[in-house]
Design a protein around this motif. Structure first.
Motif, short mmCIF file in Angstrom:
data_model
loop_
_atom_site.label_atom_id
_atom_site.label_comp_id
_atom_site.label_asym_id
_atom_site.label_seq_id
_atom_site.Cartn_x
_atom_site.Cartn_y
_atom_site.Cartn_z
N THR A 111 42.21 17.55 5.19
CA THR A 111 41.11 19.06 4.95
C THR A 111 41.51 20.23 5.70
O THR A 111 41.75 21.49 4.94
N GLN A 112 42.47 19.77 6.41
CA GLN A 112 43.18 21.34 7.18
C GLN A 112 44.12 21.65 6.29
O GLN A 112 44.05 23.00 6.01
N LYS A 113 44.81 21.19 5.56
CA LYS A 113 45.71 21.60 5.34
C LYS A 113 44.95 22.40 3.79
O LYS A 113 45.58 23.42 3.42
N THR A 114 43.90 21.68 2.99
CA THR A 114 43.35 22.19 1.60
C THR A 114 43.13 23.29 1.99
O THR A 114 42.73 24.52 1.78
N ASN A 293 39.32 32.14 7.86
CA ASN A 293 40.70 31.40 8.40
C ASN A 293 40.70 30.46 9.73
O ASN A 293 42.24 31.29 9.55
N ARG A 294 39.88 30.09 10.35
CA ARG A 294 40.41 29.45 12.34
C ARG A 294 40.23 28.21 11.50
O ARG A 294 39.25 27.87 11.38
N MET A 295 40.38 27.70 12.92
CA MET A 295 39.80 26.27 12.71
C MET A 295 39.65 25.59 14.54
O MET A 295 40.17 26.68 15.33
N VAL A 296 38.33 25.24 14.77
CA VAL A 296 38.04 25.22 16.03
C VAL A 296 38.93 24.54 16.75
O VAL A 296 39.73 23.37 16.00
N SER A 297 38.64 24.78 17.72
CA SER A 297 40.19 23.86 18.85
C SER A 297 39.26 23.62 20.73
O SER A 297 38.51 24.46 20.57
N LEU A 298 39.51 22.91 21.00
CA LEU A 298 39.60 22.34 22.45
C LEU A 298 40.82 22.61 23.27
O LEU A 298 40.99 22.05 22.93
N ASN A 299 40.39 23.29 23.92
CA ASN A 299 41.71 23.28 24.81
C ASN A 299 40.78 23.09 26.34
O ASN A 299 40.29 24.35 27.14
N GLY A 300 41.51 22.20 26.94
CA GLY A 300 41.10 22.31 28.80
C GLY A 300 39.16 21.87 28.18
O GLY A 300 39.03 21.05 27.51
N SER A 301 38.21 22.62 29.03
CA SER A 301 37.40 22.12 28.54
C SER A 301 36.37 23.76 27.59
O SER A 301 35.20 23.61 27.41
N ASP A 302 37.95 24.32 26.75
CA ASP A 302 36.71 25.28 26.81
C ASP A 302 37.28 25.59 24.70
O ASP A 302 37.74 24.75 24.53
N VAL A 311 48.09 25.23 11.52
CA VAL A 311 47.91 23.51 11.80
C VAL A 311 48.26 22.59 10.44
O VAL A 311 48.92 21.44 10.49
N ALA A 312 48.00 23.46 9.38
CA ALA A 312 48.37 22.42 7.96
C ALA A 312 49.60 22.43 8.68
O ALA A 312 50.61 22.56 8.64
N GLY A 313 49.90 20.79 8.08
CA GLY A 313 50.94 20.37 7.71
C GLY A 313 51.72 19.33 9.25
O GLY A 313 52.45 18.80 9.62
N LYS A 314 51.23 19.83 10.60
CA LYS A 314 51.15 19.64 11.34
C LYS A 314 50.76 17.60 12.03
O LYS A 314 49.78 18.05 12.29
N LEU A 315 51.14 17.34 13.27
CA LEU A 315 50.49 15.85 13.73
C LEU A 315 50.22 16.39 14.91
O LEU A 315 51.43 16.45 15.76
#
Length: 336
Positions: A111-114, A293-302, A311-315
């Motif tokens: 989905t992130q890639k699409t 054109n951004r993905m929400v993320s969790l970094n630590g507790s933030d 993001v696209a194409g990475k694991l």
């Protein structure tokens, strides 16, 4: 303002909580009209779009699955050597007709890639990572992971009593084609004696020796937790292959259990409900601030966000120096 929201790929606990987080923030705090797009990206092709109201969002917090439905439709997937432009044009036309100023895409790696490709066409996109495998790059944790680990850990706990009573080796297979996060976390939490993940190579003789050494120390049973994506011979299922090999190596009666889709179903844990709610709310804030054109993320507790194209194409795979692996080895747990 009008926005659309869709869910794509496999289902997992917490999707509905995320839909609720996005929509309730948008409707109640900002007066935005939110339209639910059914069956993932297929809904944009078939124009299956309906207005969501505050009333239609009631009861979603603890509900499994997704009220919008899902599919694995990939409109940008190449047909032969080229992308099906008719599909893409149909999708863009339906977005324009509905006057949707942003599309919120909830899903995993595919989905992130699409979503990134959709953004390249000029559509405003915000994505939210969703996966029980915890393998979406750019976020420390995705909602659905904690729920899956909780289910798997409970299953391992239950196998201990059976393994002990019958003095057997029990092999339990959990999800994770390329990333072994569920196996690692549930295996450690459930007291697994051997944990096998795709990121680490294993030697079946070493596994057999570990089981025999446990017997010499007065421990006549063992719990083996394996990720479905570990390497096997002749494309055998992970649990079946490892069970057969252990029985051959040791002569111990060995049984396998495959959890399968049980890990995806049911209500999300409290952690996943809160994470989904926070991620959904942050997605709406990004829209209001026109940070598209951004993905929400969790970094630590933030809760934050990163550019979608990164993001696209990475694991996100388990590193060999993960602290759980290091601590597990110090405690005598075998990782292959």
């Amino acid at each position: 303002m009008k926005i659309g929201i869709l869910t794509s790929g496999g289902d997992c606990p917490g999707i509905n909580a995320t839909i609720r987080g996005v929509c309730k923030t948008a409707i109640n705090n900002y007066g935005i009209e939110v339209y639910g797009i059914h069956s993932g990206f297929r809904g944009l092709l078939d124009n299956e779009i309906e207005l969501l109201t505050d009333k239609s969002l009631s009861g979603l917090l603890n509900m499994g699955g997704t009220i919008l439905g899902t599919s694995r439709e990939k409109p940008f997937k190449k047909k032969g050597s080229t992308v099906d432009e008719d599909k893409v044009n149909t999708m863009l036309s339906n977005i324009e007709k509905a006057n949707l100023e942003c599309i919120v895409c909830i899903g995993g790696n595919g989905t992130q890639k699409t979503a990134a490709k959709l953004a390249e066409t000029g559509v405003n996109v915000i994505s939210i990572p969703k996966t029980i495998d915890n393998n979406v790059w750019g976020t420390d944790v995705s909602f659905g992971f904690d729920s899956a680990v909780t289910i798997a850990t409970d299953a391992i706990d239950r196998l201990h009593s059976t393994a002990s009573s019958h003095q057997r080796v029990m092999v339990i297979e959990v999800m994770g084609h390329k990333a072994g996060w569920i196996a690692l976390y549930s295996g450690m939490a459930g007291g697994g004696d051997i944990i096998l993940i795709p990121e680490l190579e294993y030697d079946i003789h070493n596994i057999g020796n570990t089981i025999m050494n446990r017997l010499k120390r007065g421990k006549p049973y063992s719990i083996v937790v394996v990720a479905e994506g570990i390497k096997t011979e002749n494309n055998m299922k992970a649990a079946q292959y490892i069970a057969n090999e252990i029985e051959y190596e040791t002569g111990f009666e060995t049984r396998e259990t495959v959890l399968g889709y049980i890990q995806r179903g049911g209500s999300p844990t409290a952690f996943d409900r809160n994470l989904a709610t926070r991620m959904g709310g942050h997605a709406t804030e990004l829209i209001i601030n026109k940070q598209f054109n951004r993905m929400v993320s969790l970094n630590g507790s933030d809760i934050s966000s990163i550019p979608l194209h990164e993001v696209a194409g990475k694991l996100r795979l388990v590193p060999q120096d993960n602290d759980l692996i290091i601590q597990g080895r110090k405690m005598g747990i075998c990782f292959g």
